[in-house]
Write a protein that holds these residues in place. Sequence first.
Motif, PDB file in Angstrom:
ATOM      1  N   THR A  73       2.446  14.381 -13.807  1.00 21.35           N
ATOM      2  CA  THR A  73       1.355  14.919 -14.613  1.00 21.35           C
ATOM      3  C   THR A  73       1.196  16.413 -14.368  1.00 21.35           C
ATOM      4  OG1 THR A  73       0.213  12.795 -14.548  1.00 21.35           O
ATOM      5  CG2 THR A  73      -1.112  14.715 -15.110  1.00 21.35           C
ATOM      6  N   LEU A  74       1.310  16.829 -13.120  1.00 21.23           N
ATOM      7  CA  LEU A  74       1.181  18.250 -12.802  1.00 21.23           C
ATOM      8  C   LEU A  74       2.290  19.063 -13.444  1.00 21.23           C
ATOM      9  CD1 LEU A  74       0.110  18.159  -9.044  1.00 21.23           C
ATOM     10  CD2 LEU A  74      -1.281  18.748 -11.012  1.00 21.23           C
ATOM     11  N   MET A  75       3.501  18.543 -13.438  1.00 25.10           N
ATOM     12  CA  MET A  75       4.607  19.269 -14.045  1.00 25.10           C
ATOM     13  C   MET A  75       4.400  19.392 -15.558  1.00 25.10           C
ATOM     14  SD  MET A  75       6.482  20.441 -11.750  1.00 25.10           S
ATOM     15  CE  MET A  75       7.788  21.059 -12.775  1.00 25.10           C
ATOM     16  N   ALA A 110       4.024   5.576  -5.648  1.00 24.14           N
ATOM     17  CA  ALA A 110       3.994   5.554  -7.111  1.00 24.14           C
ATOM     18  C   ALA A 110       2.893   6.469  -7.637  1.00 24.14           C
ATOM     19  CB  ALA A 110       3.781   4.132  -7.615  1.00 24.14           C
ATOM     20  N   ASN A 111       1.737   6.448  -6.984  1.00 20.34           N
ATOM     21  CA  ASN A 111       0.633   7.318  -7.403  1.00 20.34           C
ATOM     22  C   ASN A 111       1.014   8.789  -7.233  1.00 20.34           C
ATOM     23  OD1 ASN A 111      -1.006   5.192  -8.091  1.00 20.34           O
ATOM     24  ND2 ASN A 111      -2.096   5.150  -6.145  1.00 20.34           N
ATOM     25  N   ARG A 112       1.655   9.120  -6.131  1.00 17.64           N
ATOM     26  CA  ARG A 112       2.073  10.502  -5.887  1.00 17.64           C
ATOM     27  C   ARG A 112       3.062  10.945  -6.955  1.00 17.64           C
ATOM     28  NH1 ARG A 112       5.220  10.752  -1.025  1.00 17.64           N
ATOM     29  NH2 ARG A 112       3.360   9.876  -0.100  1.00 17.64           N
ATOM     30  N   ALA A 113       4.031  10.090  -7.262  1.00 18.40           N
ATOM     31  CA  ALA A 113       5.021  10.429  -8.290  1.00 18.40           C
ATOM     32  C   ALA A 113       4.346  10.627  -9.643  1.00 18.40           C
ATOM     33  CB  ALA A 113       6.072   9.336  -8.374  1.00 18.40           C
ATOM     34  N   SER A 114       3.361   9.790  -9.935  1.00 17.45           N
ATOM     35  CA  SER A 114       2.631   9.921 -11.196  1.00 17.45           C
ATOM     36  C   SER A 114       1.868  11.240 -11.248  1.00 17.45           C
ATOM     37  CB  SER A 114       1.671   8.754 -11.355  1.00 17.45           C
ATOM     38  OG  SER A 114       0.864   8.933 -12.490  1.00 17.45           O
ATOM     39  N   ILE A 140       0.840  -1.200   0.000  1.00 13.73           N
ATOM     40  CA  ILE A 140       0.000   0.000   0.000  1.00 13.73           C
ATOM     41  C   ILE A 140       0.871   1.245   0.000  1.00 13.73           C
ATOM     42  CG2 ILE A 140      -1.621   1.352   1.398  1.00 13.73           C
ATOM     43  CD1 ILE A 140      -2.885  -1.318   2.239  1.00 13.73           C
ATOM     44  N   TYR A 141       1.870   1.266   0.843  1.00 12.66           N
ATOM     45  CA  TYR A 141       2.762   2.424   0.917  1.00 12.66           C
ATOM     46  C   TYR A 141       3.485   2.636  -0.413  1.00 12.66           C
ATOM     47  CZ  TYR A 141       6.419   5.574   2.447  1.00 12.66           C
ATOM     48  OH  TYR A 141       7.261   6.645   2.560  1.00 12.66           O
ATOM     49  N   GLY A 142       3.956   1.562  -1.013  1.00  9.08           N
ATOM     50  CA  GLY A 142       4.628   1.656  -2.308  1.00  9.08           C
ATOM     51  C   GLY A 142       3.697   2.149  -3.393  1.00  9.08           C
TER      52      GLY A 142
END
Length: 88
Positions: A37-39, A29-33, A23-25
């Motif tokens: 996308t925001l950048m 990964a979702n946060r990095a994605s 779950i933590y991983g």
Amino acid sequence: MDAAMLTALGALLASPVAAAAAIYGSRGANRASREGTLMTTYDSLTSKLVAERDKAEEDQATAEQRAAALELEVARLRLLVTQLGGTP
């Protein structure tokens, strides 16, 4: 306690730890994605704004040139009216 019992207890204890790690991983990964996308979106919006600003500056320069040309034409016509004996 025999080896089978210890193995079973180890598996029972390892399962929640493995689930928590997954779950933590996944969250990482979702946060990095999302950040990626925001950048990309930010860069795209920045490029669009720069292009829009450049076009607006170009349009302003064109309008200023047109206004200067019209002022010269008005001055020429006033001079012509004056030369013909009229009052502008």
